[in-house]
Design an enzyme around this catalytic site. Structure first.
Site, PDB file in Angstrom:
ATOM      1  N   ASN A 211       0.808  -1.231   0.000  1.00  0.00           N
ATOM      2  CA  ASN A 211       0.000   0.000   0.000  1.00  0.00           C
ATOM      3  C   ASN A 211       0.837   1.276   0.000  1.00  0.00           C
ATOM      4  O   ASN A 211       0.386   2.301  -0.512  1.00  0.00           O
ATOM      5  CB  ASN A 211      -0.915  -0.023   1.243  1.00  0.00           C
ATOM      6  CG  ASN A 211      -1.514   1.338   1.522  1.00  0.00           C
ATOM      7  OD1 ASN A 211      -2.488   1.746   0.870  1.00  0.00           O
ATOM      8  ND2 ASN A 211      -0.959   2.071   2.481  1.00  0.00           N
TER       9      ASN A 211
ATOM     10  N   TYR B 282       2.527   9.918 -11.801  1.00  0.00           N
ATOM     11  CA  TYR B 282       1.880   9.141 -10.735  1.00  0.00           C
ATOM     12  C   TYR B 282       0.998   8.046 -11.344  1.00  0.00           C
ATOM     13  O   TYR B 282       1.048   6.886 -10.913  1.00  0.00           O
ATOM     14  CB  TYR B 282       1.050  10.067  -9.839  1.00  0.00           C
ATOM     15  CG  TYR B 282       0.200   9.332  -8.827  1.00  0.00           C
ATOM     16  CD1 TYR B 282       0.785   8.628  -7.788  1.00  0.00           C
ATOM     17  CD2 TYR B 282      -1.199   9.328  -8.933  1.00  0.00           C
ATOM     18  CE1 TYR B 282      -0.001   7.935  -6.864  1.00  0.00           C
ATOM     19  CE2 TYR B 282      -1.989   8.647  -8.012  1.00  0.00           C
ATOM     20  CZ  TYR B 282      -1.382   7.950  -6.975  1.00  0.00           C
ATOM     21  OH  TYR B 282      -2.156   7.259  -6.080  1.00  0.00           O
TER      22      TYR B 282
ATOM     23  N   THR C 134      -5.081  12.222   3.925  1.00  0.00           N
ATOM     24  CA  THR C 134      -4.474  13.313   4.695  1.00  0.00           C
ATOM     25  C   THR C 134      -5.263  14.615   4.478  1.00  0.00           C
ATOM     26  O   THR C 134      -5.791  14.847   3.392  1.00  0.00           O
ATOM     27  CB  THR C 134      -3.009  13.529   4.259  1.00  0.00           C
ATOM     28  OG1 THR C 134      -2.999  13.779   2.851  1.00  0.00           O
ATOM     29  CG2 THR C 134      -2.156  12.320   4.556  1.00  0.00           C
TER      30      THR C 134
HETATM   31  N1  LIG Z   1      -5.923   8.747  -1.269  1.00  0.00           N
HETATM   32  C1  LIG Z   1      -6.288   8.516  -2.532  1.00  0.00           C
HETATM   33  O1  LIG Z   1      -7.107   9.236  -3.113  1.00  0.00           O
HETATM   34  C2  LIG Z   1      -5.736   7.321  -3.284  1.00  0.00           C
HETATM   35  C3  LIG Z   1      -6.393   6.908  -4.437  1.00  0.00           C
HETATM   36  C4  LIG Z   1      -5.900   5.814  -5.137  1.00  0.00           C
HETATM   37  C5  LIG Z   1      -4.777   5.158  -4.692  1.00  0.00           C
HETATM   38  N2  LIG Z   1      -4.148   5.584  -3.574  1.00  0.00           N
HETATM   39  C6  LIG Z   1      -2.958   4.837  -3.130  1.00  0.00           C
HETATM   40  O2  LIG Z   1      -3.206   4.261  -1.869  1.00  0.00           O
HETATM   41  C7  LIG Z   1      -2.009   4.190  -1.117  1.00  0.00           C
HETATM   42  C8  LIG Z   1      -2.200   4.877   0.227  1.00  0.00           C
HETATM   43  O3  LIG Z   1      -2.578   6.216  -0.021  1.00  0.00           O
HETATM   44  P1  LIG Z   1      -3.083   7.200   1.130  1.00  0.00           P
HETATM   45  O4  LIG Z   1      -3.883   8.238   0.454  1.00  0.00           O
HETATM   46  O5  LIG Z   1      -3.686   6.420   2.258  1.00  0.00           O
HETATM   47  O6  LIG Z   1      -1.686   7.860   1.541  1.00  0.00           O
HETATM   48  P2  LIG Z   1      -1.136   8.535   2.865  1.00  0.00           P
HETATM   49  O7  LIG Z   1      -2.230   8.798   3.856  1.00  0.00           O
HETATM   50  O8  LIG Z   1      -0.290   9.666   2.420  1.00  0.00           O
HETATM   51  O9  LIG Z   1      -0.199   7.362   3.443  1.00  0.00           O
HETATM   52  C9  LIG Z   1       0.903   6.910   2.728  1.00  0.00           C
HETATM   53  C10 LIG Z   1       1.590   5.843   3.543  1.00  0.00           C
HETATM   54  O10 LIG Z   1       2.682   5.313   2.771  1.00  0.00           O
HETATM   55  C11 LIG Z   1       3.879   5.447   3.522  1.00  0.00           C
HETATM   56  N3  LIG Z   1       4.968   5.711   2.595  1.00  0.00           N
HETATM   57  C12 LIG Z   1       4.958   6.526   1.504  1.00  0.00           C
HETATM   58  N4  LIG Z   1       6.140   6.471   0.887  1.00  0.00           N
HETATM   59  C13 LIG Z   1       6.918   5.602   1.605  1.00  0.00           C
HETATM   60  C14 LIG Z   1       8.251   5.142   1.478  1.00  0.00           C
HETATM   61  N5  LIG Z   1       9.067   5.555   0.507  1.00  0.00           N
HETATM   62  N6  LIG Z   1       8.716   4.261   2.390  1.00  0.00           N
HETATM   63  C15 LIG Z   1       7.930   3.858   3.392  1.00  0.00           C
HETATM   64  N7  LIG Z   1       6.659   4.255   3.574  1.00  0.00           N
HETATM   65  C16 LIG Z   1       6.169   5.126   2.690  1.00  0.00           C
HETATM   66  C17 LIG Z   1       3.635   6.590   4.508  1.00  0.00           C
HETATM   67  O11 LIG Z   1       4.496   6.415   5.605  1.00  0.00           O
HETATM   68  P3  LIG Z   1       4.865   7.599   6.681  1.00  0.00           P
HETATM   69  O12 LIG Z   1       3.692   8.541   6.695  1.00  0.00           O
HETATM   70  O13 LIG Z   1       5.052   6.860   7.968  1.00  0.00           O
HETATM   71  O14 LIG Z   1       6.092   8.240   6.170  1.00  0.00           O
HETATM   72  C18 LIG Z   1       2.172   6.361   4.850  1.00  0.00           C
HETATM   73  O15 LIG Z   1       2.043   5.361   5.826  1.00  0.00           O
HETATM   74  C19 LIG Z   1      -0.925   4.823  -1.990  1.00  0.00           C
HETATM   75  O16 LIG Z   1      -0.244   3.810  -2.706  1.00  0.00           O
HETATM   76  C20 LIG Z   1      -1.718   5.696  -2.949  1.00  0.00           C
HETATM   77  O17 LIG Z   1      -1.037   5.913  -4.161  1.00  0.00           O
HETATM   78  C21 LIG Z   1      -4.602   6.649  -2.844  1.00  0.00           C
END
Ligand SMILES: NC(=O)c1ccc[n+]([C@@H]2O[C@H](COP(=O)([O-])OP(=O)(O)OC[C@H]3O[C@@H](n4cnc5c(N)ncnc54)[C@H](OP(=O)(O)O)[C@@H]3O)[C@@H](O)[C@H]2O)c1
Length: 245
Positions: free
Chosen positions: A90, A155, A191
Protein backbone atom coordinates in the site's frame (compact mmCIF):
# COMPACT_ATOMS: atom_id res chain seq x y z
CA UNK A 1 -13.62 -6.53 16.66
CA UNK A 2 -12.74 -10.15 17.45
CA UNK A 3 -10.20 -10.61 20.18
CA UNK A 4 -7.18 -12.62 18.98
CA UNK A 5 -4.63 -14.49 21.01
CA UNK A 6 -1.24 -15.90 20.09
CA UNK A 7 -2.85 -19.18 19.14
CA UNK A 8 -5.85 -18.04 17.15
CA UNK A 9 -4.51 -15.58 14.60
CA UNK A 10 -5.18 -16.37 10.95
CA UNK A 11 -1.51 -15.69 10.21
CA UNK A 12 0.66 -12.65 9.60
CA UNK A 13 -0.29 -9.72 7.39
CA UNK A 14 2.22 -7.02 6.46
CA UNK A 15 0.61 -3.71 5.51
CA UNK A 16 3.09 -1.21 4.08
CA UNK A 17 2.29 2.44 4.62
CA UNK A 18 0.02 1.58 7.55
CA UNK A 19 0.80 4.74 9.53
CA UNK A 20 -1.79 6.80 7.64
CA UNK A 21 -4.90 6.79 5.46
CA UNK A 22 -5.87 3.63 3.59
CA UNK A 23 -3.02 1.55 5.05
CA UNK A 24 -3.98 2.45 8.61
CA UNK A 25 -7.62 1.51 7.94
CA UNK A 26 -6.52 -1.77 6.30
CA UNK A 27 -4.27 -2.65 9.26
CA UNK A 28 -7.14 -2.09 11.72
CA UNK A 29 -9.58 -4.06 9.55
CA UNK A 30 -7.21 -7.01 9.04
CA UNK A 31 -6.41 -7.13 12.76
CA UNK A 32 -10.14 -7.14 13.46
CA UNK A 33 -10.49 -10.15 11.17
CA UNK A 34 -7.87 -11.99 13.23
CA UNK A 35 -4.62 -11.40 11.35
CA UNK A 36 -1.50 -10.54 13.32
CA UNK A 37 -0.52 -7.31 11.60
CA UNK A 38 2.90 -5.85 10.90
CA UNK A 39 2.29 -2.10 10.72
CA UNK A 40 4.91 -0.57 8.46
CA UNK A 41 5.78 3.06 7.75
CA UNK A 42 8.46 5.68 8.31
CA UNK A 43 6.86 7.69 11.12
CA UNK A 44 7.41 5.73 14.35
CA UNK A 45 5.04 7.93 16.38
CA UNK A 46 2.09 7.31 14.07
CA UNK A 47 3.12 3.64 13.82
CA UNK A 48 2.90 3.29 17.60
CA UNK A 49 -0.53 4.96 17.55
CA UNK A 50 -1.83 2.42 15.00
CA UNK A 51 -0.44 -0.50 17.03
CA UNK A 52 -2.07 0.91 20.17
CA UNK A 53 -5.41 1.31 18.36
CA UNK A 54 -5.26 -2.32 17.19
CA UNK A 55 -4.33 -3.59 20.66
CA UNK A 56 -7.08 -1.52 22.26
CA UNK A 57 -9.54 -3.49 20.12
CA UNK A 58 -8.01 -6.82 21.20
CA UNK A 59 -5.90 -7.36 18.09
CA UNK A 60 -2.21 -8.14 17.66
CA UNK A 61 0.26 -5.85 15.90
CA UNK A 62 3.81 -4.55 15.86
CA UNK A 63 5.48 -1.68 14.05
CA UNK A 64 8.51 -1.94 11.76
CA UNK A 65 10.05 1.22 10.31
CA UNK A 66 11.58 1.30 6.83
CA UNK A 67 11.97 3.78 4.00
CA UNK A 68 11.01 1.62 1.03
CA UNK A 69 12.81 3.95 -1.38
CA UNK A 70 15.98 2.60 0.19
CA UNK A 71 16.76 -1.02 -0.75
CA UNK A 72 18.80 -1.63 2.43
CA UNK A 73 15.83 -0.53 4.53
CA UNK A 74 13.53 -2.70 2.41
CA UNK A 75 15.68 -5.78 2.96
CA UNK A 76 15.78 -5.02 6.68
CA UNK A 77 11.95 -4.91 6.72
CA UNK A 78 11.75 -8.27 4.90
CA UNK A 79 14.19 -9.83 7.41
CA UNK A 80 12.32 -8.35 10.38
CA UNK A 81 8.92 -9.68 9.32
CA UNK A 82 10.14 -13.11 8.20
CA UNK A 83 7.29 -15.12 6.70
CA UNK A 84 3.96 -13.50 5.92
CA UNK A 85 0.63 -14.88 4.73
CA UNK A 86 -0.72 -11.57 3.44
CA UNK A 87 1.24 -8.71 1.89
CA UNK A 88 -0.53 -5.42 1.23
CA UNK A 89 1.70 -3.24 -0.97
CA UNK A 90 0.00 0.00 0.00
CA UNK A 91 2.85 2.47 0.69
CA UNK A 92 3.08 5.17 -1.90
CA UNK A 93 3.14 8.86 -2.60
CA UNK A 94 1.37 10.94 -5.23
CA UNK A 95 2.43 14.00 -7.16
CA UNK A 96 0.11 16.05 -9.34
CA UNK A 97 1.21 19.03 -11.38
CA UNK A 98 2.28 20.21 -14.81
CA UNK A 99 4.57 17.72 -16.56
CA UNK A 100 7.14 20.50 -17.01
CA UNK A 101 7.35 20.96 -13.21
CA UNK A 102 8.49 17.42 -12.32
CA UNK A 103 12.26 17.02 -12.39
CA UNK A 104 14.16 13.80 -12.94
CA UNK A 105 14.86 13.09 -9.22
CA UNK A 106 11.17 13.66 -8.46
CA UNK A 107 10.15 11.27 -11.23
CA UNK A 108 12.63 8.63 -10.02
CA UNK A 109 11.47 9.02 -6.44
CA UNK A 110 7.85 8.29 -7.46
CA UNK A 111 8.88 5.08 -9.20
CA UNK A 112 11.26 4.06 -6.39
CA UNK A 113 8.65 4.55 -3.66
CA UNK A 114 5.58 3.31 -5.53
CA UNK A 115 6.84 0.59 -7.90
CA UNK A 116 10.39 -0.60 -7.17
CA UNK A 117 9.50 -0.94 -3.48
CA UNK A 118 6.60 -3.32 -4.18
CA UNK A 119 8.64 -5.27 -6.73
CA UNK A 120 11.50 -6.08 -4.37
CA UNK A 121 9.26 -6.67 -1.36
CA UNK A 122 7.39 -9.29 -3.37
CA UNK A 123 10.71 -10.76 -4.52
CA UNK A 124 11.83 -11.02 -0.89
CA UNK A 125 8.62 -12.39 0.62
CA UNK A 126 6.95 -14.51 -2.06
CA UNK A 127 9.35 -17.51 -1.97
CA UNK A 128 8.20 -18.46 1.55
CA UNK A 129 4.55 -18.03 0.55
CA UNK A 130 5.03 -20.22 -2.51
CA UNK A 131 6.84 -22.83 -0.41
CA UNK A 132 3.85 -22.96 1.97
CA UNK A 133 1.54 -23.13 -1.05
CA UNK A 134 -0.68 -20.26 0.07
CA UNK A 135 -0.73 -16.52 0.40
CA UNK A 136 -2.43 -13.35 -0.76
CA UNK A 137 -0.74 -10.27 -2.17
CA UNK A 138 -2.76 -7.08 -2.61
CA UNK A 139 -1.25 -4.21 -4.58
CA UNK A 140 -2.47 -0.63 -4.43
CA UNK A 141 -3.24 0.62 -7.92
CA UNK A 142 -5.47 3.63 -8.61
CA UNK A 143 -8.11 5.08 -10.87
CA UNK A 144 -5.25 7.46 -11.84
CA UNK A 145 -3.60 4.49 -13.57
CA UNK A 146 -6.73 3.80 -15.63
CA UNK A 147 -8.06 7.18 -16.78
CA UNK A 148 -6.11 10.23 -17.88
CA UNK A 149 -5.91 12.90 -15.18
CA UNK A 150 -4.26 16.20 -16.12
CA UNK A 151 -1.13 16.55 -14.02
CA UNK A 152 -1.05 12.86 -13.14
CA UNK A 153 1.11 11.42 -15.92
CA UNK A 154 3.97 10.18 -13.74
CA UNK A 155 1.88 9.14 -10.74
CA UNK A 156 -0.68 7.43 -13.00
CA UNK A 157 2.14 5.52 -14.70
CA UNK A 158 3.33 4.17 -11.33
CA UNK A 159 -0.19 2.92 -10.63
CA UNK A 160 -0.62 1.39 -14.10
CA UNK A 161 2.66 -0.42 -13.39
CA UNK A 162 1.16 -1.85 -10.19
CA UNK A 163 -1.81 -3.21 -12.16
CA UNK A 164 0.53 -4.70 -14.75
CA UNK A 165 2.77 -6.32 -12.12
CA UNK A 166 -0.36 -7.73 -10.48
CA UNK A 167 -1.29 -9.64 -13.64
CA UNK A 168 2.26 -10.88 -14.25
CA UNK A 169 2.72 -11.96 -10.62
CA UNK A 170 -0.65 -13.72 -10.71
CA UNK A 171 0.58 -15.65 -13.75
CA UNK A 172 3.89 -16.43 -12.03
CA UNK A 173 2.78 -17.30 -8.50
CA UNK A 174 -0.87 -18.46 -8.60
CA UNK A 175 0.09 -21.97 -9.78
CA UNK A 176 1.99 -22.21 -6.45
CA UNK A 177 -1.03 -21.09 -4.41
CA UNK A 178 -0.28 -17.38 -4.03
CA UNK A 179 -3.16 -15.17 -5.16
CA UNK A 180 -2.20 -11.71 -6.41
CA UNK A 181 -4.78 -8.96 -6.86
CA UNK A 182 -4.91 -5.18 -6.88
CA UNK A 183 -7.33 -2.56 -5.62
CA UNK A 184 -7.76 0.58 -7.73
CA UNK A 185 -9.39 3.22 -5.53
CA UNK A 186 -10.94 6.44 -6.72
CA UNK A 187 -10.44 9.59 -4.61
CA UNK A 188 -10.02 8.75 -0.91
CA UNK A 189 -9.88 11.14 2.05
CA UNK A 190 -6.56 10.29 3.72
CA UNK A 191 -4.47 13.31 4.70
CA UNK A 192 -6.10 16.72 5.40
CA UNK A 193 -3.84 18.45 2.83
CA UNK A 194 -5.60 16.51 0.06
CA UNK A 195 -9.17 17.35 1.09
CA UNK A 196 -9.84 20.01 -1.56
CA UNK A 197 -8.48 17.80 -4.37
CA UNK A 198 -10.48 14.79 -3.13
CA UNK A 199 -13.64 16.93 -2.88
CA UNK A 200 -13.17 17.97 -6.52
CA UNK A 201 -12.37 14.49 -7.84
CA UNK A 202 -15.15 13.00 -5.73
CA UNK A 203 -17.70 15.14 -7.57
CA UNK A 204 -16.61 13.49 -10.87
CA UNK A 205 -17.62 9.99 -9.64
CA UNK A 206 -21.05 8.42 -10.17
CA UNK A 207 -21.61 8.50 -6.40
CA UNK A 208 -20.65 12.18 -6.32
CA UNK A 209 -18.20 11.94 -3.42
CA UNK A 210 -14.78 10.76 -2.31
CA UNK A 211 -14.37 7.55 -0.28
CA UNK A 212 -13.44 7.07 3.35
CA UNK A 213 -10.37 4.83 3.93
CA UNK A 214 -12.59 2.16 5.56
CA UNK A 215 -14.44 1.69 2.26
CA UNK A 216 -11.17 0.65 0.61
CA UNK A 217 -9.96 -1.37 3.61
CA UNK A 218 -13.11 -3.51 3.37
CA UNK A 219 -12.14 -4.66 -0.13
CA UNK A 220 -8.51 -5.25 0.87
CA UNK A 221 -9.69 -7.45 3.76
CA UNK A 222 -11.94 -9.40 1.40
CA UNK A 223 -9.09 -10.04 -1.05
CA UNK A 224 -6.86 -11.15 1.84
CA UNK A 225 -9.43 -13.65 3.05
CA UNK A 226 -10.38 -17.11 1.84
CA UNK A 227 -13.69 -15.58 0.72
CA UNK A 228 -11.73 -14.43 -2.34
CA UNK A 229 -10.29 -17.92 -2.91
CA UNK A 230 -11.05 -17.92 -6.67
CA UNK A 231 -9.72 -14.41 -7.29
CA UNK A 232 -6.28 -13.82 -8.70
CA UNK A 233 -4.97 -11.41 -11.33
CA UNK A 234 -7.87 -9.01 -10.73
CA UNK A 235 -7.70 -5.25 -10.47
CA UNK A 236 -10.75 -4.39 -8.39
CA UNK A 237 -11.95 -0.83 -8.95
CA UNK A 238 -13.38 0.84 -5.83
CA UNK A 239 -13.96 4.25 -7.31
CA UNK A 240 -17.61 5.24 -6.95
CA UNK A 241 -18.09 4.30 -10.60
CA UNK A 242 -15.61 6.86 -11.94
CA UNK A 243 -13.93 4.51 -14.44
CA UNK A 244 -17.28 3.08 -15.62
CA UNK A 245 -18.02 6.28 -17.53
N1 LIG B 1 -5.92 8.75 -1.27
C1 LIG B 1 -6.29 8.52 -2.53
O1 LIG B 1 -7.11 9.24 -3.11
C2 LIG B 1 -5.74 7.32 -3.28
C3 LIG B 1 -6.39 6.91 -4.44
C4 LIG B 1 -5.90 5.81 -5.14
C5 LIG B 1 -4.78 5.16 -4.69
N2 LIG B 1 -4.15 5.58 -3.57
C6 LIG B 1 -2.96 4.84 -3.13
O2 LIG B 1 -3.21 4.26 -1.87
C7 LIG B 1 -2.01 4.19 -1.12
C8 LIG B 1 -2.20 4.88 0.23
O3 LIG B 1 -2.58 6.22 -0.02
P1 LIG B 1 -3.08 7.20 1.13
O4 LIG B 1 -3.88 8.24 0.45
O5 LIG B 1 -3.69 6.42 2.26
O6 LIG B 1 -1.69 7.86 1.54
P2 LIG B 1 -1.14 8.53 2.87
O7 LIG B 1 -2.23 8.80 3.86
O8 LIG B 1 -0.29 9.67 2.42
O9 LIG B 1 -0.20 7.36 3.44
C9 LIG B 1 0.90 6.91 2.73
C10 LIG B 1 1.59 5.84 3.54
O10 LIG B 1 2.68 5.31 2.77
C11 LIG B 1 3.88 5.45 3.52
N3 LIG B 1 4.97 5.71 2.59
C12 LIG B 1 4.96 6.53 1.50
N4 LIG B 1 6.14 6.47 0.89
C13 LIG B 1 6.92 5.60 1.61
C14 LIG B 1 8.25 5.14 1.48
N5 LIG B 1 9.07 5.56 0.51
N6 LIG B 1 8.72 4.26 2.39
C15 LIG B 1 7.93 3.86 3.39
N7 LIG B 1 6.66 4.25 3.57
C16 LIG B 1 6.17 5.13 2.69
C17 LIG B 1 3.64 6.59 4.51
O11 LIG B 1 4.50 6.41 5.60
P3 LIG B 1 4.87 7.60 6.68
O12 LIG B 1 3.69 8.54 6.69
O13 LIG B 1 5.05 6.86 7.97
O14 LIG B 1 6.09 8.24 6.17
C18 LIG B 1 2.17 6.36 4.85
O15 LIG B 1 2.04 5.36 5.83
C19 LIG B 1 -0.92 4.82 -1.99
O16 LIG B 1 -0.24 3.81 -2.71
C20 LIG B 1 -1.72 5.70 -2.95
O17 LIG B 1 -1.04 5.91 -4.16
C21 LIG B 1 -4.60 6.65 -2.84
Amino acid sequence: MNASTATDTLGTALVTGATSGIGRAAALRLAGDGWEVVVHGRNAGRGAEVVAAIEAEGGRARFVRADLSNLEDLNHLAEEVGEVDVLVNNAGASWFGPTTDLDSPGFDSLFEGNVRSAYFLVAALVPAMAKKGRGSIINMASMAGIVGLAGGAAYGATKAAMASMTRSWAAEFSPRGVRVNAVAPGPVYSTPEQTVRIDGLGKTTLLGRGAQPDEIAEVIAFLASDKASYMTGSVVVVDGGRTAI
